[in-house]
Write an enzyme that holds these catalytic residues in place. Structure first.
Site, PDB file in Angstrom:
ATOM      1  N   LYS A  56      11.346   8.280  -0.230  1.00  0.00           N
ATOM      2  CA  LYS A  56      11.405   6.751  -0.181  1.00  0.00           C
ATOM      3  C   LYS A  56      10.234   6.025  -0.456  1.00  0.00           C
ATOM      4  O   LYS A  56      10.203   5.003  -1.238  1.00  0.00           O
ATOM      5  CB  LYS A  56      11.538   6.557   1.311  1.00  0.00           C
ATOM      6  CG  LYS A  56      11.608   5.114   1.580  1.00  0.00           C
ATOM      7  CD  LYS A  56      11.973   4.833   3.243  1.00  0.00           C
ATOM      8  CE  LYS A  56      10.709   5.046   4.131  1.00  0.00           C
ATOM      9  NZ  LYS A  56       9.745   3.614   4.105  1.00  0.00           N
ATOM     10  N   ASN A  57       8.888   6.331  -0.054  1.00  0.00           N
ATOM     11  CA  ASN A  57       7.881   5.462  -0.217  1.00  0.00           C
ATOM     12  C   ASN A  57       7.339   5.612  -1.850  1.00  0.00           C
ATOM     13  O   ASN A  57       6.266   5.074  -2.228  1.00  0.00           O
ATOM     14  CB  ASN A  57       6.826   5.955   0.830  1.00  0.00           C
ATOM     15  CG  ASN A  57       6.912   5.452   2.057  1.00  0.00           C
ATOM     16  OD1 ASN A  57       7.853   4.649   2.234  1.00  0.00           O
ATOM     17  ND2 ASN A  57       5.991   5.732   3.077  1.00  0.00           N
TER      18      ASN A  57
ATOM     19  N   ARG B 203       8.771  -4.571   5.123  1.00  0.00           N
ATOM     20  CA  ARG B 203       7.427  -4.887   4.888  1.00  0.00           C
ATOM     21  C   ARG B 203       7.246  -4.521   3.293  1.00  0.00           C
ATOM     22  O   ARG B 203       6.668  -5.334   2.545  1.00  0.00           O
ATOM     23  CB  ARG B 203       6.476  -4.079   5.496  1.00  0.00           C
ATOM     24  CG  ARG B 203       6.278  -4.892   6.915  1.00  0.00           C
ATOM     25  CD  ARG B 203       5.340  -4.067   7.645  1.00  0.00           C
ATOM     26  NE  ARG B 203       3.837  -4.024   6.710  1.00  0.00           N
ATOM     27  CZ  ARG B 203       3.188  -5.017   6.633  1.00  0.00           C
ATOM     28  NH1 ARG B 203       3.299  -6.081   7.389  1.00  0.00           N
ATOM     29  NH2 ARG B 203       2.166  -5.000   5.658  1.00  0.00           N
TER      30      ARG B 203
ATOM     31  N   CYS C 163       5.079  -6.521  13.150  1.00  0.00           N
ATOM     32  CA  CYS C 163       5.915  -5.354  12.913  1.00  0.00           C
ATOM     33  C   CYS C 163       5.723  -4.505  14.257  1.00  0.00           C
ATOM     34  O   CYS C 163       4.797  -4.641  14.699  1.00  0.00           O
ATOM     35  CB  CYS C 163       5.574  -4.582  11.688  1.00  0.00           C
ATOM     36  SG  CYS C 163       5.587  -2.734  11.514  1.00  0.00           S
TER      37      CYS C 163
ATOM     38  N   ARG D  47      -0.446  -5.311  10.668  1.00  0.00           N
ATOM     39  CA  ARG D  47      -0.381  -4.979   9.346  1.00  0.00           C
ATOM     40  C   ARG D  47      -0.378  -6.264   8.355  1.00  0.00           C
ATOM     41  O   ARG D  47       0.445  -6.474   7.946  1.00  0.00           O
ATOM     42  CB  ARG D  47       1.099  -4.352   9.124  1.00  0.00           C
ATOM     43  CG  ARG D  47       1.305  -3.063   9.989  1.00  0.00           C
ATOM     44  CD  ARG D  47       2.675  -2.250   9.798  1.00  0.00           C
ATOM     45  NE  ARG D  47       2.758  -1.588   8.423  1.00  0.00           N
ATOM     46  CZ  ARG D  47       3.535  -0.843   8.100  1.00  0.00           C
ATOM     47  NH1 ARG D  47       4.596  -0.731   8.893  1.00  0.00           N
ATOM     48  NH2 ARG D  47       3.440   0.146   6.986  1.00  0.00           N
TER      49      ARG D  47
ATOM     50  N   ASP E 128       2.412   8.688   9.042  1.00  0.00           N
ATOM     51  CA  ASP E 128       3.876   8.828   9.229  1.00  0.00           C
ATOM     52  C   ASP E 128       4.462  10.379   9.731  1.00  0.00           C
ATOM     53  O   ASP E 128       5.589  10.307  10.154  1.00  0.00           O
ATOM     54  CB  ASP E 128       4.456   8.607   7.711  1.00  0.00           C
ATOM     55  CG  ASP E 128       4.564   7.073   7.432  1.00  0.00           C
ATOM     56  OD1 ASP E 128       3.948   6.410   8.165  1.00  0.00           O
ATOM     57  OD2 ASP E 128       4.747   6.824   6.363  1.00  0.00           O
TER      58      ASP E 128
ATOM     59  N   ILE F 282      -4.631   4.943  11.816  1.00  0.00           N
ATOM     60  CA  ILE F 282      -4.611   3.832  10.683  1.00  0.00           C
ATOM     61  C   ILE F 282      -3.903   2.410  11.465  1.00  0.00           C
ATOM     62  O   ILE F 282      -4.092   1.503  10.942  1.00  0.00           O
ATOM     63  CB  ILE F 282      -3.258   4.622   9.655  1.00  0.00           C
ATOM     64  CG1 ILE F 282      -3.902   5.844   9.254  1.00  0.00           C
ATOM     65  CG2 ILE F 282      -2.921   3.730   8.536  1.00  0.00           C
ATOM     66  CD1 ILE F 282      -5.147   5.862   8.374  1.00  0.00           C
TER      67      ILE F 282
ATOM     68  N   ARG G  94      16.782   4.214   7.812  1.00  0.00           N
ATOM     69  CA  ARG G  94      16.013   3.915   6.933  1.00  0.00           C
ATOM     70  C   ARG G  94      15.102   4.816   6.025  1.00  0.00           C
ATOM     71  O   ARG G  94      14.832   4.306   4.863  1.00  0.00           O
ATOM     72  CB  ARG G  94      14.853   2.726   7.465  1.00  0.00           C
ATOM     73  CG  ARG G  94      15.361   1.444   7.997  1.00  0.00           C
ATOM     74  CD  ARG G  94      14.640   0.632   8.536  1.00  0.00           C
ATOM     75  NE  ARG G  94      13.309   0.456   7.691  1.00  0.00           N
ATOM     76  CZ  ARG G  94      12.063   0.050   7.988  1.00  0.00           C
ATOM     77  NH1 ARG G  94      11.490  -0.019   8.887  1.00  0.00           N
ATOM     78  NH2 ARG G  94      11.370  -0.176   6.921  1.00  0.00           N
TER      79      ARG G  94
HETATM   80  C1  UD1 Z   1       2.418   2.507   3.519  1.00  0.00           C
HETATM   81  C2  UD1 Z   1       3.836   3.350   3.941  1.00  0.00           C
HETATM   82  C3  UD1 Z   1       3.729   3.710   5.239  1.00  0.00           C
HETATM   83  C4  UD1 Z   1       2.349   4.299   5.730  1.00  0.00           C
HETATM   84  C5  UD1 Z   1       1.393   3.617   5.324  1.00  0.00           C
HETATM   85  C6  UD1 Z   1      -0.022   4.446   5.729  1.00  0.00           C
HETATM   86  C7  UD1 Z   1       5.256   2.671   2.123  1.00  0.00           C
HETATM   87  C8  UD1 Z   1       6.487   1.684   1.675  1.00  0.00           C
HETATM   88  N1  UD1 Z   1       4.744   2.497   3.496  1.00  0.00           N
HETATM   89  O1  UD1 Z   1       2.422   1.330   4.272  1.00  0.00           O
HETATM   90  O2  UD1 Z   1       4.995   4.449   5.630  1.00  0.00           O
HETATM   91  O3  UD1 Z   1       2.674   4.450   6.974  1.00  0.00           O
HETATM   92  O4  UD1 Z   1       1.222   3.341   3.867  1.00  0.00           O
HETATM   93  O5  UD1 Z   1       0.071   5.691   5.142  1.00  0.00           O
HETATM   94  O6  UD1 Z   1       4.653   3.332   1.269  1.00  0.00           O
HETATM   95  N2  UD1 Z   1      -4.169  -3.228   5.723  1.00  0.00           N
HETATM   96  C9  UD1 Z   1      -4.869  -4.307   5.854  1.00  0.00           C
HETATM   97  N3  UD1 Z   1      -4.763  -5.410   4.859  1.00  0.00           N
HETATM   98  C10 UD1 Z   1      -3.899  -5.158   3.814  1.00  0.00           C
HETATM   99  C11 UD1 Z   1      -3.138  -4.100   3.778  1.00  0.00           C
HETATM  100  C12 UD1 Z   1      -3.516  -3.192   4.616  1.00  0.00           C
HETATM  101  O7  UD1 Z   1      -5.976  -4.537   6.694  1.00  0.00           O
HETATM  102  O8  UD1 Z   1      -3.838  -6.024   2.998  1.00  0.00           O
HETATM  103  C13 UD1 Z   1      -4.352  -2.224   6.907  1.00  0.00           C
HETATM  104  C14 UD1 Z   1      -3.407  -1.864   7.490  1.00  0.00           C
HETATM  105  O9  UD1 Z   1      -3.225  -2.757   8.701  1.00  0.00           O
HETATM  106  C15 UD1 Z   1      -3.438  -0.453   8.060  1.00  0.00           C
HETATM  107  C16 UD1 Z   1      -4.119   0.164   6.778  1.00  0.00           C
HETATM  108  O10 UD1 Z   1      -4.854  -0.844   6.224  1.00  0.00           O
HETATM  109  O11 UD1 Z   1      -4.448  -0.415   9.221  1.00  0.00           O
HETATM  110  C17 UD1 Z   1      -3.302   1.122   5.885  1.00  0.00           C
HETATM  111  O12 UD1 Z   1      -2.247   0.322   5.405  1.00  0.00           O
HETATM  112  P1  UD1 Z   1      -1.362   0.446   4.123  1.00  0.00           P
HETATM  113  O13 UD1 Z   1      -1.817   1.730   3.565  1.00  0.00           O
HETATM  114  O14 UD1 Z   1      -1.618  -0.662   3.430  1.00  0.00           O
HETATM  115  O15 UD1 Z   1      -0.125   0.752   4.603  1.00  0.00           O
HETATM  116  P2  UD1 Z   1       1.369   0.109   3.868  1.00  0.00           P
HETATM  117  O16 UD1 Z   1       1.262   0.361   2.241  1.00  0.00           O
HETATM  118  O17 UD1 Z   1       2.070  -1.029   4.410  1.00  0.00           O
END
Ligand code: UD1
Length: 420
Positions: free
Chosen positions: A22-23, A94, A118, A123, A307, A329, A399
């Site tokens: 999915k991701n 998201r 969320c 996030r 995850d 995380i 999902r």
């Molecule tokens: C993706 C995955 C999700 C997984 C996560 C971490 C998809 C669609 N989703 O989510 O299933 O749980 O990676 O492996 O692939 N952060 C910030 N600022 C930002 C972006 C992120 O502070 O602009 C922080 C987040 O709050 C979190 C950390 O960085 O603490 C990691 O988040 P991120 O890797 O971005 O997660 P997603 O891409 O949303």
């Protein structure tokens, strides 16, 4: 609303097919916005999130069609007629934010709703926005929308991420592939899904160096072209079913799974007493002798994935001894704890860590799914529990897991969907 009914206590034997990730699929679909030519993705899973992304792309003007003999291919193509991603779709998922980079790089403008709150934490998307600003975009927030514009093309930049972010790495990779000049992404995410996106972008004509490392170097090109790309197997679905076998005690081949994508998950399962071996068909998982407590801390890949945290906690709930599970995380990703406790698990949460004291067995109960991975942890607990468990609100599960009841009942679990 559907629910899932499980009568626990059956060991699992046989084979479970693992679907496309999915991701990996979600960013690859967003990559379809980067070219007017056709992008064909194969091994696409049938999941609610994929439908949501298809709906989002369709309203941007991209025709998304299921094709191929098995109906598991997606063909994307067409002109972008609208650069707005509306709140109504973004709030459902998201990952919709992943259209921001491609729209801006292709069209010079994008208006994308902020994803909002969320269940598993705040996030933010600040890293996505800061990176695009460094590439020359002017970004404003207007009535809950990110409004981004660039005069001409985005320009290459050196972007150093303060935290590893999967989504920000993906958004900026896609934007950089059509930018003017060289972009360097430092402290980039190294997840297999990022590598998969890189491979697809390269097949579309992008020039990317450092694939699979924390430093990606992208030489922007003027245009990208048609390509066909097969999605990697879902490592989280793989890990979840590995925990299912571990928790019931059994011997199952996870067909098409890749052991080299499991990172810390296979090491931790082995520490807990589970055999995880590569076989020609995929990955074989079996309980060897007993189930033992093991400590984990969630980390970016190749560390233990956030995850998989909820599913691993269900497993540790019935392991011998204690284990400490630390979530580094996301804040607030322990919602499954209260439901597992209702099934007899002994878990204490202290800040970002949970101490799990294994019990000989769980007892079935009606429980409620609160998010995607919490749902699968309750399914696992139900498989191990004495008596009947009914997991409600399974739309969260739909999902990210395709036909969970079909796949598990085929290997001996007593599990069924109750549709309303
Ligand atoms: C993706 C995955 C999700 C997984 C996560 C971490 C998809 C669609 N989703 O989510 O299933 O749980 O990676 O492996 O692939 N952060 C910030 N600022 C930002 C972006 C992120 O502070 O602009 C922080 C987040 O709050 C979190 C950390 O960085 O603490 C990691 O988040 P991120 O890797 O971005 O997660 P997603 O891409 O949303």
């Amino acid at each position: 609303m559907d629910s899932i009914r499980i009568v626990g206590g059956q060991p699992l034997h046989g084979e479970i097919p693992i679907g496309g990730a999915k991701n990996a699929t979600l960013p690859l679909m967003a990559a379809g916005l980067l070219t007017e030519e056709r992008l064909t993705l194969t091994r696409v899973p049938r999941l609610a999130d994929i439908e949501t992304m298809a709906e989002l792309l369709a309203q941007h003007g991209i025709a998304v069609e299921r094709c191929g003999n098995d109906g598991r291919s997606l063909s994307l193509g067409g002109a972008i007629t609208n650069t707005e991603a509306p709140y109504d779709i973004v709030r459902k998922m998201r990952a919709s934010i992943l259209v921001l980079g491609p729209l801006l790089a292709r069209m010079g403008e994008a208006r994308v709703s902020l994803p909002g709150g969320c269940a598993i934490g705040t996030r933010p998307v600040d890293l996505h926005l800061k990176g695009l600003e460094q590439m020359g975009a002017v970004i404003e927030l207007e009535a809950g929308y990110v409004v981004a514009r660039v005069a001409g093309r985005l320009r290459g930049a050196t972007i150093i991420f303060p935290t590893v972010s999967v989504g920000a790495t993906e958004n900026l990779l896609m934007a950089a592939s059509l930018a003017n000049g060289q972009t360097v992404l430092r402290n980039a995410a190294r997840e297999p899904e990022i590598v998969d996106l890189c491979h697809c972008l390269v097949a579309m004509g992008a020039r990317i160096g450092g694939i699979g490392t924390g430093e990606l170097v992208v030489e922007g090109v003027d245009r990208l072209h048609a390509a066909t790309h097969a999605i990697i197997p879902d490592r989280i679905e793989t890990g979840t079913y590995a925990c299912a076998v571990a928790i019931t005690g059994g011997d199952v081949v996870l067909r098409d799974a890749r052991v080299d994508h499991l990172g810390a998950v296979s090491r931790v399962l082995e520490e807990a007493g589970i055999g995880v071996t590569e076989v020609p068909e995929g990955v074989r998982v079996r309980r060897l002798n007993g189930l033992h407590g093991a400590d984990v801390m969630t980390e970016p890949y190749p560390g233990f994935p956030t995850d998989m945290q909820a599913q691993f906690m269900a497993l540790m709930a019935v392991a011998e001894g204690a284990s400490m599970i630390t979530e580094s995380i996301f804040e607030n990703r322990f919602m499954h704890v209260s439901e597992l406790t209702r099934m007899g698990a002994r878990v204490n949460v202290h800040g970002a860590s949970a101490i799990v004291r294994g019990v000989p067995s769980l007892t079935g109960a009606p429980v409620m799914a609160t998010d995607l991975r919490a749902s699968s942890s309750l399914i696992l607990a139900g498989l191990a529990a004495k008596g009947e468990t009914v997991v409600s609100r399974v739309y969260h599960l739909d999902r990210g897991y395709e036909d969970v009841e079909g796949k598990l009942s085929a290997v001996g679990a007593k599990i069924e969907r109750i549709s309303e």
